[in-house]
Enzyme design. Sequence first.
Site, PDB file in Angstrom:
ATOM      1  N   LEU A   1       1.003  -1.254   0.197  1.00  0.00           N
ATOM      2  CA  LEU A   1      -0.003   0.053   0.111  1.00  0.00           C
ATOM      3  C   LEU A   1       0.820   1.330  -0.091  1.00  0.00           C
ATOM      4  O   LEU A   1       1.390   1.653   1.165  1.00  0.00           O
ATOM      5  CB  LEU A   1      -0.916  -0.059   1.219  1.00  0.00           C
ATOM      6  N   ASP A   2       1.154   1.781  -1.223  1.00  0.00           N
ATOM      7  CA  ASP A   2       2.102   3.002  -1.422  1.00  0.00           C
ATOM      8  C   ASP A   2       1.588   4.220  -0.838  1.00  0.00           C
ATOM      9  O   ASP A   2       0.235   4.578  -0.969  1.00  0.00           O
ATOM     10  CB  ASP A   2       2.288   3.208  -2.914  1.00  0.00           C
TER      11      ASP A   2
END
Length: 578
Positions: free
Chosen positions: A237-238
Amino acid sequence: MSVMDGLQQKLQQQLGCIYNDIDINISLSALATQLIDIMRITEYCQVPEPFANHWSEKDIIMITYGDSVIQQGERPLTTLAQFIDSYLSCINAVHILPFFPYSSDDGFSVIDYSSVNEGLGSWADISAIASKRRLMSDLVINHCSSRSLWFENFCKGEGIGHDYFFTANPNDDLSAVVRPRTSALLRPTETPNGTEHVWCTFSHDQVDFDFRNPQVLIEFVRIIRQYLDAGVSIFRLDAVAFLWKIVGNKSINLSQTHEVVRLLRTLIEHAQQDAIIITETNIPNTQNLTYFGNANEAHCIYNFSLPPLLINSLITGSCLYLKRWLMSMPPAQDGTTYFNFIASHDGIGLRPAEGLLEDDEIDTLVETMKLFGGQISSRTTEDGQQKPYEMNIALFDALQGTTKGKDSWGMQRFVCAHSIMLALEGIPGIYIHSLLGTRNDYEKLANTSHNRAINRHRWDLNQLTEQLSDANSDHSQVLTVLTHLINIRTQQIAFHPNATQFTLHLGLQLFGFWRQSRNRKQSIFCISNVSDQITDLPINELNLIIAEYWVDLLTGQQIEDITQPMQLQPYQTVWISN
């Protein structure tokens, strides 16, 4: 209560926390049902086992771009797959950085989440890699490209995406907003409703989503389902810490953001029990740790403090700050673990060193990296000051000397760093350019004017093969040594990501910790000389059991007399095991 009833109830509770103060145009019950349907979760799904560890000592994740290795006339993803099969059989998982059509930031400004960049290959190429190794993919969840169809529809005021983006008023008090960039936060954009000011945490080509609109959540759940179908089993999850925004607030690490991560975990693990979430939160250490939740949020968190602290130790010859940090780190609960790395496609973050390194230590670290050819990226603080945010430099160059300057111990220092990282509690992640001993790419830096380009070299396969065929080249030697380390590591049950870890106290030149397998049958004492001086290791202080046979796993040397000190060469590491 049936599995589906329990899932429905849990999702409604999580959605209630997310949208507590927001009037949405769909009931929580209907929204939960829609998310379940999109993920194709049925009553026959496997119920997630609480606190299950979906990893072992055999897991090593290689970080790479889809085109880090190229060959003329061949799709880069095909070339990458063949290169991994030929040279990196020791790697059982691969993180392919954003492989979607993009407009900037080397993939992190996504134009279309549902397609593979034609310049790299196709979904078939992605699935082919996933059929042989665990595949980690980015979910660029905070923002997308300003050239995406969704944002074009926002500019038109109609169609899918026209209401997907967060806007604010230039007159709002936004002084508290925490950001990693110095550009203006708001981007003026013409729409049929007049000029709207779109929130841009990173750049004006990276426009932030508005998760207050449940349609945005629905779209990302669709994306997750597509990635699972393609073989992705690890979701990174950037920039997730910035996901939820509130005007007049810091807009980082908000409770709604944490609840979104929990909800995505609930959906993902019901759809595929062994799939895991890794949160990429490049923030101070204490904040980063909160993304574990109570083993109900991220399965893994990036150990962002490790790179600056480890590099600091190796260039100063003192493990003081590294040891203090390790002693303060809580052991990860079952069902969670750390993701350890010392180099990646990004720079070496300095925010995770805040509160851990003294200001003068950070200043010395920054100046030393400049001396070795590195670039420094800055951010704007709340009081408007410019502050170093990250150091952009290839790891091989970052470790070519000490604060005294360059020396002849660069290779040993580089290997020492990896010997430490591979032994620590958690799952190791190794950047492809670390495995290959790639140096600073000044040509790419000059061509792009982006600091991070210095550590994003693109290898021609023929040139790389030639280098790896030469036993005297740095690239060949690095790959040989690191492959040897990995092969040893993956055979030790005491290196399970959740095996016990205790910090040893051996002075400032010797950094050490003890790992013990979960069944208590294997102990490994991992000790490194982080200095450029020959140093004695007092083995009698390690409490080795006298009746057992002890050996250094790295050299095969038996410890004949545990009452006598062992002499460690500069940057030498030993893994002493029974």
